[in-house]
Scaffold this active site. Structure first.
Site, mmCIF file in Angstrom:
data_model
loop_
_atom_site.group_PDB
_atom_site.id
_atom_site.type_symbol
_atom_site.label_atom_id
_atom_site.label_comp_id
_atom_site.label_asym_id
_atom_site.label_seq_id
_atom_site.Cartn_x
_atom_site.Cartn_y
_atom_site.Cartn_z
ATOM 1 N N SER A 180 -64.736 22.311 28.039
ATOM 2 C CA SER A 180 -65.963 22.857 27.466
ATOM 3 C C SER A 180 -65.759 24.314 27.033
ATOM 4 C CB SER A 180 -67.098 22.706 28.472
ATOM 5 O OG SER A 180 -68.340 22.931 27.879
ATOM 6 N N ASP A 215 -71.521 12.255 25.995
ATOM 7 C CA ASP A 215 -71.690 13.653 26.368
ATOM 8 C C ASP A 215 -72.999 14.174 25.773
ATOM 9 O OD1 ASP A 215 -71.486 16.498 26.546
ATOM 10 O OD2 ASP A 215 -69.307 16.341 26.626
ATOM 11 N N HIS A 260 -69.939 14.509 30.192
ATOM 12 C CA HIS A 260 -69.342 15.850 30.203
ATOM 13 C C HIS A 260 -68.789 16.236 31.577
ATOM 14 C CE1 HIS A 260 -68.842 19.611 27.983
ATOM 15 N NE2 HIS A 260 -69.299 20.291 29.007
#
Length: 283
Positions: free
Chosen positions: A147, A223, A256
């Protein structure tokens, strides 16, 4: 440098360390897993940069990297995501900014410029400290992240050509200068002149001529941040135009979380190991 903990795992040693950082002007903590091969000779190192709200500990607890890293003979170095301490400026109610959200850049705006210097901390101070204190072969480095850390890994590699043998990311923020959850942070750290943001934006760095040889990205299709924050198709298009070899795996149904990261961690470790010149057990 202070040793916080050392625990044996898979024949290697998982350590956590603290030191006084001159770059961030506060105490910084990092984790380092040394495989058993490090007892005999310096080993290649894979950097792992964590995402928003994380510390060095998230991947250490949930990333499931030690078994294969020990088998391959690759060290895994996990820095913190931002400066820490009671005197560090922060926005405690904003998880996308401040402590835990350093974005791996060098801030230029008050009051953040004094401490939020994660780019220089990673590329200079922690690199030099790790090379001095541990049996690491710094001629064989790779970098990955998740991320915000994926953003950091790619931008750091682009800005330091030749330093990293391989680059990968899990669900990276592909274009932070236009993403809803990162644009406000760049403005606070770097000011309102958006031209300054280009130095920390993967797609714009590529547009401006920066290059890496190869890139592996894994992204979950489930996600919740995919369409607003991450947008890997922007990076895919930039790599295509620049002739950068990109492998983009869209993983059906994955989110995620570290359930996603740990699922594909072995594939990333093997991918890096091959490019670091570690050939055993990489199939």
């Amino acid at each position: 440098m202070e040793t916080i903990s050392k625990v044996k795992a898979f024949g290697g040693m998982q350590g956590v360390y603290r030191h006084a950082s001159t770059t961030c002007q506060c105490d910084m903590t990092f984790a380092l897993f040394l495989p058993p091969q490090a007892e005999q000779k310096p080993v290649p190192v894979l950097w792992y940069l964590s995402g928003l709200t994380c510390t060095h500990q998230n991947v250490m607890d949930k990333g499931e990297y030690r078994r294969l890293a020990a088998e391959l003979g690759v060290a895994v170095l996990c820095p913190d995501t931002s400066p820490r301490g009671d005197d560090i400026p922060d926005e405690p109610d904003n998880w996308q900014f401040g402590k835990g959200a350093g974005f791996y850049l060098d801030a230029t705006q008050a009051p953040f410029a004094k401490n939020y210097r994660m780019y220089s901390y990673i590329t200079q101070e922690l690199s030099e400290l790790a090379a001095e204190k541990f049996p690491l072969d710094m001629t064989r480095q790779a970098i990955t992240g998740h991320s915000m850390g994926g953003h950091g890994a790619i931008t750091i590699a682009l800005k330091n050509p030749g330093r990293f043998k391989s680059v990968s990311a899990f669900a990276p923020i592909a274009q932070p200068s236009t993403a809803g959850w990162s644009k406000p942070a760049l403005e606070k750290y770097l000011g309102q002149d958006e031209s300054a943001w280009r130095a920390y934006d993967s797609t714009l760095l590529i547009e401006d001529g920066h290059r890496i040889e190869n890139l592996l990205i894994d992204q979950g299709t489930a996600d919740s941040f995919l369409n607003d924050g991450l947008r890997p198709w922007l990076l895919e298009e930039a790599c295509k135009k620049a002739g950068i070899a990109l492998t983009l795996n869209m993983r059906e149904g994955y989110d995620h979380s570290y359930y996603f990261i740990s699922t594909f961690m072995d594939e990333h470790l093997r991918w890096h190991a091959q490019r670091l010149g570690v050939f055993a057990s990489t199939t």
